[in-house]
Design an enzyme around this catalytic site. Structure first.
Site, PDB file in Angstrom:
ATOM      1  N   GLU A   1      -2.763   4.086  -4.380  1.00 37.08           N
ATOM      2  CA  GLU A   1      -1.830   4.431  -3.317  1.00 37.08           C
ATOM      3  C   GLU A   1      -2.340   5.646  -2.540  1.00 37.08           C
ATOM      4  OE1 GLU A   1       0.006   3.665  -1.088  1.00 37.08           O
ATOM      5  OE2 GLU A   1       2.027   3.361  -1.916  1.00 37.08           O
TER       6      GLU A   1
ATOM      7  N   HIS B   1       2.832  -3.739  -6.826  1.00 38.77           N
ATOM      8  CA  HIS B   1       3.300  -3.585  -8.207  1.00 38.77           C
ATOM      9  C   HIS B   1       4.808  -3.790  -8.325  1.00 38.77           C
ATOM     10  CE1 HIS B   1       5.162   0.285  -7.275  1.00 38.77           C
ATOM     11  NE2 HIS B   1       4.085   0.547  -6.556  1.00 38.77           N
TER      12      HIS B   1
END
Length: 215
Positions: free
Chosen positions: A82, A9
């Site tokens: 994550e 990201h």
């Protein structure tokens, strides 16, 4: 041969502030939005057919920008989230106590079964991100998917493809909006299955990007 692109990201507010995100979230910075637009331009040139993204906000936004450029729908997959950083999430790295820093360092220095209290182990992370990658093999023939995920998650994925244990020392630099590529193939010269073609490419970015250890 199946080619799968892996994108971290764009830069977030907490990346810039050196705060631990894990599965907590903060928005992309203006720089992060720009990085996402630059990786989107590159993705369009690559002929991406599917975008599969972690369902956290920072990856959602990055994926939305890429999808707009590529004309693809987005599939959200929580397996690409994550690492759960437990009790340290939202904390500034510089504010950690010695004990808390030791918990964090376990994940960097290669400690078997290292885990932050109330968080995940690297093996648990590896199991789910590798399962998400394996699902790409079910896509139609000729697909070229792009996965949008996170620094530790993608680092663990690439490292395990290279044959390292999930908990191995973190020695792979994946900066914000870097592009990696892994291929699934049968080869006379490489081990059959997933192989790493490239890792951490940032040639499409026009400004320095943060890596996970600089947050």
């Amino acid at each position: 041969m199946l080619q799968v692109y892996l994108v971290r990201h764009g830069e977030t507010q907490w990346n810039a502030e050196r705060r631990i995100q894990g599965q907590s979230d903060s928005p992309l910075t203006a720089k992060g939005e720009q990085q996402a637009m630059q990786v989107a331009t590159r993705a369009k040139e690559l002929g991406i057919t599917h975008i599969i993204s972690s369902d956290l906000g920072r990856t959602r936004r990055t994926a939305e920008i890429i999808a707009q450029a590529c004309g693809c729908d987005i599939i959200f997959d929580s397996r690409l989230r994550e690492l759960n950083m437990g009790v340290l999430e939202t904390r500034n790295i510089d504010s950690l106590t010695e004990e808390e820093e030791n918990w964090r360092r376990q994940l960097v220095n290669g400690t078997v079964d290292g885990r932050i209290p109330e968080g995940e182990s690297m093996q648990e992370l590896s199991d789910r991100v590798n399962a998400a990658l394996e699902s790409c093999r079910d896509l139609p023939q000729g697909s070229r998917p792009l996965l949008v995920s996170h620094g530790i998650a993608l680092g663990c994925l690439v490292s395990t493809i290279l044959g390292l244990p999930a908990w191995a020392e973190r020695r792979l630099r994946l900066r914000n909006c870097s592009i990696s590529r892994v291929d699934y193939q049968e080869s006379l010269w490489l081990a059959s299955g997933w192989v790493v073609e490239t890792a951490g490419d940032i040639s499409h970015l026009d400004a320095p990007a943060l890596d996970e250890l600089q947050r």
